[in-house]
Design an enzyme around this catalytic site. Structure first.
Site, short mmCIF file in Angstrom:
data_model
loop_
_atom_site.label_atom_id
_atom_site.label_comp_id
_atom_site.label_asym_id
_atom_site.label_seq_id
_atom_site.Cartn_x
_atom_site.Cartn_y
_atom_site.Cartn_z
N HIS A 157 0.84 -1.20 0.00
CA HIS A 157 0.00 0.00 0.00
C HIS A 157 0.88 1.26 0.00
CE1 HIS A 157 -3.31 2.67 1.41
NE2 HIS A 157 -2.31 3.26 2.07
N GLU A 158 1.90 1.27 0.85
CA GLU A 158 2.78 2.45 0.92
C GLU A 158 3.56 2.64 -0.38
OE1 GLU A 158 2.63 4.56 3.33
OE2 GLU A 158 1.24 3.32 4.48
N HIS A 161 1.52 4.34 -3.04
CA HIS A 161 1.50 5.81 -3.02
C HIS A 161 2.64 6.38 -3.85
CE1 HIS A 161 -1.73 6.51 -0.26
NE2 HIS A 161 -1.17 5.85 0.73
N GLU A 206 -5.72 7.00 -0.88
CA GLU A 206 -5.72 5.80 -0.04
C GLU A 206 -6.45 4.64 -0.73
OE1 GLU A 206 -4.03 5.29 2.77
OE2 GLU A 206 -3.23 7.32 2.45
N ASP A 252 -4.70 1.15 -1.94
CA ASP A 252 -5.25 -0.17 -1.59
C ASP A 252 -5.42 -1.02 -2.84
OD1 ASP A 252 -5.39 0.37 1.11
OD2 ASP A 252 -7.53 0.83 1.13
#
Length: 423
Positions: free
Chosen positions: A274-275, A278, A352, A356
C-alpha cells in the site's frame, strides 16, 4: 467595529462552534452493534472499550477547542499582541531580532498551553486505555528537542523571510516562496537521516524471512529501497503503524516494532505494498505540489496585508511591523486554510483507495490487507463508524469499513487472488 476584528472573531467563534457540532455528531454516530466485518475481532467488552476511548478523546478535543478559542479571543480583544510586542521591543534589538523575539514569546505561550493538554491526553487517556509507554522524562525530552529544532531551523528561515519582506519590495513573496520550496524539498532528503533520529532509534531490519519477503515484493515492482528499518515506537506507545520516507535514492521503509510483533509476514508485505503504491502512483509528488502551491498563494496574499493599518488596529497594536503581520494574517487566512484542508483530505482519501487497489493487484494479498486493516483498527481503537461530516472535514484516510468494502468489491486480480470474504 473594525471590520478585520469582526471578521476574525466571527471566524474564531464560528470555527469553534463547527468543531463542537462535528464532535457531537461524531459521538452520536457510534453504533451499538458491532459491524459484521469485525465479528471475531472485538468482543462486546472490547467494542465498548473502543467507544469509551473515542469519547474520552472527543471530550478532551471539545474542552481544548473552547479553552483555546476563549483565550485567543480574549488575547485579541484586550490587546495581548500589543503587550507582547512592547515586551519584545524593550530589548532594543533590530526589526528581525525583535520579530524573532515576538514570535518566540507567542509560540512559547501557545506551547505551554498545549503541553498541559498533551500531558493529560498522554498520561491520563492513553494511560487509562493501555497505550502509553511514554515516561515523563521522554515527554519533556521530546518538547525540548522540538523547541531546539524550531530554533535552529524555523528561526533562521523566519529571519530570512522577514528580511525579504523588509528589503525586496513587491517581489518579496516570490523570493520567500522559492526559499520555502527549496527547504521543503531539502527536508525530504534530510529528515530521514538527521531529524527523525533525534526522536526515535532506527535500526536495519535483520536478515530473515520478513526482510526477504519485503525485498522480493519491492524488486518485483521495480522499487529500489535504500533500507528497511524498524523504529522503537514501543518506547512511547503500544500503537502500530508503518510508513515510507525519503525521495529518489533515499527511499526507506520504516516499520514500528509494535507492528512486527503483532502482524504476520503477509500482512506486513500487504501494508508496505500500500505504501509503495503511493509512491508508484506519484501521490507523494502530487501532495507536495499542492503544498507548494498553497504556500505560494498564502505568501502572495500575505504581501497585500503587510503594513495594513486597519488590520493592526484590530489587534490594538500601537506600531506596525512585518513580523506581527504574519500572525495577524494567519488568523485572516483561516477560512482558506480550512478549504484547502478539506480539498487536501478529499484528495488524500482518494489516494488511499488507489493505494489499496495497487496493493491488492500487485501483491495478490487481498485477504492479508483486510486482515491488517482490521487488526490495526482494533489495536489502535479506531472509530469504525465516524460521522460523514467528520470524515469530510478532517479525515485524511477513508473509514476502515469503507476501505474493507472497497477491497471486497474489486474484481479478481489477474494473478489469481482468491475470492475475498469479509465474514
Amino acid at each position: 467595529m473594525n471590520p478585520y476584528l469582526a471578521f476574525i472573531l466571527i471566524v474564531l467563534i464560528g470555527s469553534c462552534c463547527l468543531d463542537l457540532l462535528v464532535e457531537r455528531l461524531n459521538l452520536k454516530s457510534f453504533e451499538a452493534t458491532l459491524p459484521a466485518e469485525f465479528q471475531g475481532y472485538y468482543d462486546e467488552a472490547g467494542y465498548r472499550r473502543s467507544q469509551a476511548y473515542l469519547r474520552a478523546n472527543a471530550r478532551l478535543e471539545m474542552v481544548s477547542e473552547i479553552v483555546l478559542t476563549v483565550l485567543i479571543t480574549g488575547f485579541i480583544v484586550f490587546g495581548g499582541f500589543n503587550q507582547v510586542d512592547g515586551l519584545a521591543r524593550t530589548f532594543g534589538l533590530g526589526p528581525i531580532w525583535t520579530g524573532l523575539m515576538f514570535a518566540g514569546l507567542l509560540l512559547l505561550a501557545r506551547d505551554l498551553l498545549e503541553i498541559s493538554l498533551s500531558a493529560y491526553q498522554t498520561f491520563v487517556i492513553e494511560e487509562t486505555f493501555g497505550f502509553n509507554r511514554t515516561t515523563v522524562w521522554t515527554f519533556f525530552q521530546d518538547i525540548l528537542k522540538g523547541w531546539a529544532l524550531a530554533a535552529f531551523i524555523g528561526g533562521p528561515v523566519f529571519a530570512v523571510v522577514l528580511w525579504f519582506f523588509d528589503h525586496a519590495g513587491h517581489l518579496a513573496w516570490l523570493y520567500c516562496w522559492g526559499l520555502i520550496t527549496v527547504l521543503q524539498l531539502l527536508l525530504l532528503f534530510v529528515a530521514p537521516v538527521v531529524i527523525l533520529p533525534v526522536f526515535n532509534r532506527f535500526e536495519p531490519l535483520p536478515e530473515g524471512p520478513l526482510r526477504t519477503a519485503i525485498l522480493t515484493y519491492a524488486n518485483s515492482q521495480g522499487f529500489k529501497l535504500k533500507g528497511i528499518f524498524t523504529m522503537d515506537a514501543s518506547r512511547r506507545s503500544t500503537k502500530s503503524n508503518a510508513f515510507f520516507i525519503g525521495f529518489g535514492p533515499y527511499k526507506r521503509v520504516v516499520l514500528f516494532d509494535t507492528l512486527i510483533s503483532r502482524h504476520s509476514e503477509d500482512e506486513i508485505v500487504a501494508i508496505l505494498a500500500h505504501e509503495i503504491g503511493h509512491y508508484k502512483q506519484r501521490h507523494i509528488h502530487k501532495t507536495l505540489m499542492l503544498s507548494i502551491f498553497t504556500t505560494g498563494l498564502m505568501l502572495a496574499l500575505l504581501s497585500q496585508f503587510i503594513g495594513n493599518q486597519r488590520l493592526f488596529e484590530a489587534f490594538r497594536m500601537q506600531q506596525t511591523s512585518t513580523y506581527a503581520a504574519f500572525f495577524f494574517f494567519g488568523l485572516l487566512y483561516t477560512p482558506l486554510r480550512m478549504l484547502f484542508g478539506i480539498f487536501g483530505n478529499l484528495l488524500s482519501r482518494r489516494f488511499e483507495f488507489a493505494a489499496d487497489t495497487f496493493a491488492v493487484k500487485t501483491s495478490a494479498r487481498p485477504l492479508a490487507l483486510i486482515e491488517a486493516l482490521k487488526k490495526l483498527s482494533v489495536e489502535n481503537l479506531s472509530n469504525l463508524t465516524p460521522h460523514r461530516l467528520k470524515v469530510f472535514l478532517s479525515y485524511s484516510h477513508p473509514p476502515v469499513l469503507a476501505r474493507i468494502r472497497a477491497i471486497h468489491e474489486m474484481p479478481p486480480s489477474p494473478i489469481g487472488s482468491p475470492k475475498i470474504s469479509l465474514s
